[in-house]
Motif scaffolding. Structure first.
Motif, PDB file in Angstrom:
ATOM      1  N   SER A   1       0.416  -5.645  -1.787  1.00 26.88           N
ATOM      2  CA  SER A   1       0.984  -6.614  -0.852  1.00 26.88           C
ATOM      3  C   SER A   1       1.629  -5.928   0.349  1.00 26.88           C
ATOM      4  N   GLU A   2       1.889  -4.650   0.240  1.00 28.34           N
ATOM      5  CA  GLU A   2       2.455  -3.875   1.361  1.00 28.34           C
ATOM      6  C   GLU A   2       1.366  -3.182   2.176  1.00 28.34           C
ATOM      7  N   ARG A   3       0.083  -3.548   1.892  1.00 21.29           N
ATOM      8  CA  ARG A   3      -1.094  -3.033   2.609  1.00 21.29           C
ATOM      9  C   ARG A   3      -1.352  -1.553   2.348  1.00 21.29           C
ATOM     10  N   ASP A   4      -0.863  -1.019   1.243  1.00 20.84           N
ATOM     11  CA  ASP A   4      -1.215   0.341   0.835  1.00 20.84           C
ATOM     12  C   ASP A   4      -2.602   0.289   0.210  1.00 20.84           C
ATOM     13  N   ILE A   5      -3.548   1.046   0.764  1.00 24.00           N
ATOM     14  CA  ILE A   5      -4.915   1.058   0.273  1.00 24.00           C
ATOM     15  C   ILE A   5      -4.975   1.935  -0.982  1.00 24.00           C
ATOM     16  N   LEU A   6      -5.466   1.357  -2.082  1.00 23.19           N
ATOM     17  CA  LEU A   6      -5.553   2.076  -3.348  1.00 23.19           C
ATOM     18  C   LEU A   6      -6.961   2.580  -3.628  1.00 23.19           C
TER      19      LEU A   6
END
Length: 122
Positions: A87-92
């Motif tokens: 939800s914090e736009r960190d790409i996993l």
């Protein structure tokens, strides 16, 4: 290609969308754990305080799980890259796809707080 990792995302949700982003669905029905629009899919997972969720992203048919998927739909993929993010736009995780529209199937091991999620593209 198969990718996997164990993550404890904030808000206990994963976003699946094209790398250019999408229109997020409303999270109005909390009795379900997968919400979708044509351009964004949100998948609920194990509460982050309870530990990580194993997430597998694949385009290999051998990674399909026996039984019906919890979700089976189409996703707009104009850039031809699907990203899994928080939800914090960190790409996993991310994967190239072959078309502007991609079939997405999702299997989970629990209807409300899965510890294992498999996403099959194509």
């Amino acid at each position: 290609m198969r990718q996997q990792g164990s993550f404890a995302p904030p808000n206990s949700i994963f976003f699946i969308e094209d790398k250019t982003g999408g229109k997020s669905p409303e999270l109005d029905d909390m009795s379900v754990r997968i919400w979708a629009t044509q351009s964004c899919i949100i998948v609920g997972c194990l509460m982050s305080q309870d530990g990580p969720t194993e997430f597998i992203l694949s385009d290999e048919s051998g990674d399909a799980v026996a039984g019906a998927p919890a979700f089976d739909g189409m996703l707009d993929t104009p850039s031809r890259v699907v990203e899994i993010s928080t939800s914090e736009r960190d790409i996993l995780l991310k994967s190239n796809v072959s078309g502007n529209l991609t079939r997405v199937r999702i299997w989970t091991d629990h209807p409300s707080e899965p510890e294992h999620i498999v996403v099959l593209l194509g």
